[in-house]
Design an enzyme around this catalytic site. Structure first.
Site, PDB file in Angstrom:
ATOM      1  N   SER A  18       0.978  -1.055  -0.126  1.00 36.64           N
ATOM      2  CA  SER A  18       0.051  -0.232  -0.046  1.00 36.64           C
ATOM      3  C   SER A  18       0.863   0.976   0.006  1.00 36.64           C
ATOM      4  O   SER A  18       2.009   1.204   0.514  1.00 36.64           O
ATOM      5  CB  SER A  18      -0.977   0.128   1.396  1.00 36.64           C
ATOM      6  OG  SER A  18      -1.705   1.187   1.233  1.00 36.64           O
TER       7      SER A  18
ATOM      8  N   TYR B 208      -1.457   0.210  10.327  1.00 35.11           N
ATOM      9  CA  TYR B 208      -1.455  -0.341   8.895  1.00 35.11           C
ATOM     10  C   TYR B 208      -0.395   0.038   8.157  1.00 35.11           C
ATOM     11  O   TYR B 208       0.355  -0.708   7.574  1.00 35.11           O
ATOM     12  CB  TYR B 208      -2.799   0.190   8.214  1.00 35.11           C
ATOM     13  CG  TYR B 208      -3.097  -0.316   6.740  1.00 35.11           C
ATOM     14  CD1 TYR B 208      -3.662  -1.547   6.569  1.00 35.11           C
ATOM     15  CD2 TYR B 208      -2.942   0.348   5.730  1.00 35.11           C
ATOM     16  CE1 TYR B 208      -3.634  -2.109   5.183  1.00 35.11           C
ATOM     17  CE2 TYR B 208      -3.215   0.076   4.382  1.00 35.11           C
ATOM     18  CZ  TYR B 208      -3.664  -1.121   4.159  1.00 35.11           C
ATOM     19  OH  TYR B 208      -3.877  -1.635   2.826  1.00 35.11           O
TER      20      TYR B 208
ATOM     21  N   LYS C 238       2.319  -2.362   6.334  1.00 30.94           N
ATOM     22  CA  LYS C 238       2.659  -2.606   5.052  1.00 30.94           C
ATOM     23  C   LYS C 238       4.212  -2.127   4.732  1.00 30.94           C
ATOM     24  O   LYS C 238       4.757  -2.727   3.743  1.00 30.94           O
ATOM     25  CB  LYS C 238       1.680  -1.456   4.234  1.00 30.94           C
ATOM     26  CG  LYS C 238       0.376  -2.101   4.218  1.00 30.94           C
ATOM     27  CD  LYS C 238      -0.064  -3.306   3.401  1.00 30.94           C
ATOM     28  CE  LYS C 238      -1.562  -3.534   3.111  1.00 30.94           C
ATOM     29  NZ  LYS C 238      -1.464  -4.706   2.342  1.00 30.94           N
TER      30      LYS C 238
END
Length: 262
Positions: free
Chosen positions: A149, A162, A166
């Site tokens: 991402s 998050y 990633k």
């Protein structure tokens, strides 16, 4: 001197005839589109999802094999790799789509949410790299593609855990690429920007969609097939000399200078 070097069959370098691919998170969105992209190029697809009905739907669409598993569990991943090898004859590629973002501020994330986020982004990548990597080592190599991402490349306000997971995924991929290269295994990541997956379609109203469209230099958000195209590139022989790389697919957002000269 005249160039007399051989010219490859470039179209043929996109083919995956009779190659066996595991797709984790095949049930919808990027996973479903990636399953179709691989199948259209001749691959056999082992469609894995947490929910068997979703796995079966996509497997029916692409002529693949459905499988349900919790891919954060080692025993589940071992079982699916073993069955994929039996069903397809070989494991020549792995595509790991799975990853869901939690939303919390840095000061509000608790330990349970932190652990859940890293399981949802990174633990399954570690397991499939290790267990699937052993299988591909025994059969002469293959490819691994992980969906990262842009949140792992820049700040990720209100979903920092998050972004951190990633970023860890992209670092993990690079080490996998180097360690497994002697066995003929390549590993790469695709880093999407905002993609209108079914989940995002359900969350966005018209106003929020317009705001996100306007933020993209190309004038619109991406769709799951945009990511599937990048997955196909990394999975096919045409990218045979590319490993350890992350390809950003975000419509130009990451490359855009922050000030509008007009």
């Amino acid at each position: 001197m005249a160039d007399t070097s051989p010219v490859p069959d470039y179209a043929g370098l996109m083919r995956l005839d009779d190659k066996g691919f595991i797709v984790l998170g095949a049930g919808q969105g990027m996973g479903r589109q990636s399953s179709h992209a691989l199948a259209q190029m001749g691959a056999k697809v082992f469609c894995v999802d947490l929910e068997m009905d979703r796995a079966e739907q996509v497997a029916t669409e692409v002529g693949g094999t459905p499988w349900a598993a919790d891919i954060t569990k080692r025993d589940d991943v071992q079982a699916l790799v073993d069955e994929a090898g039996r069903a397809m004859g070989s494991i020549d590629g792995i595509v790991d789509i799975v990853g869901v973002s939690g939303w919390s501020g840095v000061l509000d994330i608790d330990d349970a949410e932190w652990d859940w986020q890293f399981d949802m982004v990174l633990r399954h990548a570690y397991l499939i790299s290790q267990i699937g990597g052993r299988a591909m080592k025994e059969t002469g190599g293959g490819t691994m593609v992980f969906i990262a991402s842009v949140s792992g490349l820049t700040a990720a306000p209100n979903h920092a855990h998050y972004g951190a997971a990633k970023a860890g995924l992209m670092a993990w991929m690079q080490s996998v690429a180097i360690e497994l290269a002697p066995y003929g295994i390549r590993a790469n990541c695709v880093a999407p920007g905002t993609i209108l997956t079914p989940r995002m379609e359900a969350l966005f109203d018209d106003e929020r969609r317009a705001i996100n469209d306007a933020a993209v230099p190309m004038g619109h958000m991406g769709v799951p097939s945009d990511i599937a195209g990048a997955v196909l590139y990394f999975s096919a022989p045409i990218s045979g000399f590319v490993s350890g790389r992350t390809l950003v697919v975000d419509g130009g957002v990451d490359a855009d200078f922050p000030y509008d000269p007009m």
